[in-house]
Write a protein that holds these residues in place. Structure first.
Motif, PDB file in Angstrom:
ATOM      1  N   ILE A 154     -30.563  25.839  -3.722  1.00  0.00           N
ATOM      2  CA  ILE A 154     -31.754  25.738  -4.547  1.00  0.00           C
ATOM      3  C   ILE A 154     -31.694  26.609  -5.796  1.00  0.00           C
ATOM      4  O   ILE A 154     -32.375  26.336  -6.780  1.00  0.00           O
ATOM      5  N   SER A 155     -30.909  27.655  -5.786  1.00  0.00           N
ATOM      6  CA  SER A 155     -30.765  28.446  -6.996  1.00  0.00           C
ATOM      7  C   SER A 155     -29.461  29.234  -6.927  1.00  0.00           C
ATOM      8  O   SER A 155     -28.959  29.538  -5.848  1.00  0.00           O
ATOM      9  N   CYS A 156     -28.955  29.560  -8.110  1.00  0.00           N
ATOM     10  CA  CYS A 156     -27.691  30.275  -8.175  1.00  0.00           C
ATOM     11  C   CYS A 156     -27.688  31.195  -9.384  1.00  0.00           C
ATOM     12  O   CYS A 156     -28.059  30.767 -10.483  1.00  0.00           O
ATOM     13  N   ALA A 173     -21.221  35.681  -7.380  1.00  0.00           N
ATOM     14  CA  ALA A 173     -22.216  34.645  -7.616  1.00  0.00           C
ATOM     15  C   ALA A 173     -23.140  34.641  -6.404  1.00  0.00           C
ATOM     16  O   ALA A 173     -22.675  34.635  -5.259  1.00  0.00           O
ATOM     17  N   ILE A 174     -24.439  34.671  -6.669  1.00  0.00           N
ATOM     18  CA  ILE A 174     -25.419  34.742  -5.583  1.00  0.00           C
ATOM     19  C   ILE A 174     -26.233  33.459  -5.569  1.00  0.00           C
ATOM     20  O   ILE A 174     -26.713  33.008  -6.607  1.00  0.00           O
ATOM     21  N   SER A 219     -26.759  33.962 -15.844  1.00  0.00           N
ATOM     22  CA  SER A 219     -27.674  32.828 -15.937  1.00  0.00           C
ATOM     23  C   SER A 219     -28.054  32.354 -14.545  1.00  0.00           C
ATOM     24  O   SER A 219     -27.316  32.554 -13.572  1.00  0.00           O
ATOM     25  N   VAL A 220     -29.218  31.753 -14.469  1.00  0.00           N
ATOM     26  CA  VAL A 220     -29.724  31.253 -13.196  1.00  0.00           C
ATOM     27  C   VAL A 220     -29.948  29.745 -13.314  1.00  0.00           C
ATOM     28  O   VAL A 220     -30.476  29.266 -14.318  1.00  0.00           O
ATOM     29  N   HIS A 221     -29.557  29.046 -12.293  1.00  0.00           N
ATOM     30  CA  HIS A 221     -29.726  27.600 -12.270  1.00  0.00           C
ATOM     31  C   HIS A 221     -30.524  27.217 -11.024  1.00  0.00           C
ATOM     32  O   HIS A 221     -30.389  27.853  -9.980  1.00  0.00           O
TER      33      HIS A 221
END
Length: 119
Positions: free
Chosen positions: A47-49, A32-33, A56-58
């Motif tokens: 701020i984002s994952c 997970a980045i 998926s990006v959150h």
């Protein structure tokens, strides 16, 4: 095993920057980045994952609609395209890779790249 963040700099309000985070010594496919930032006098915030499970990006509400995170697994690099920047985005930006393989946790941080948005 390390992450190298780059692409920060000085930009005017409304401008754009693209940050890069290159992994060496490991591949990002099963990690997970996340992108984090820490503004002067404030705590580090996520701020984002990018999920390692489904890609998926959150995004945090503060950057949703303005920032876009992407990855190039062949290059083991993730990117953060930042548009419509404003002074509140001024911070040191960090990338992070983490995973748990059932026995051990891995938590890797890049060194940070500084973004300054002038008004």
């Amino acid at each position: 095993v390390q992450l190298q963040a780059s692409g920060g700099g000085l930009v005017q309000t409304g401008g754009s920057l693209r940050l890069s985070c290159a992994a060496s010594g490991f591949t990002i496919d099963d990690y997970a980045i996340g992108w984090f930032r820490q503004a002067p006098g404030k705590e580090r915030e996520g701020i984002s994952c990018l999920s390692s499970k489904d890609g998926s990006v959150h995004y945090a509400d503060a950057v949703k609609g303005r920032f876009t995170m992407s990855s190039d697994n062949a290059k083991s690099t993730v990117y953060l395209q930042m548009n419509s920047l404003n002074p509140e985005d001024t911070a040191v930006y960090y990338c992070n890779a983490e995973k748990f393989d059932g026995l051990r946790s891995y938590d890797i941080w890049g060194q940070g790249t500084k973004v300054t948005v002038s008004s």
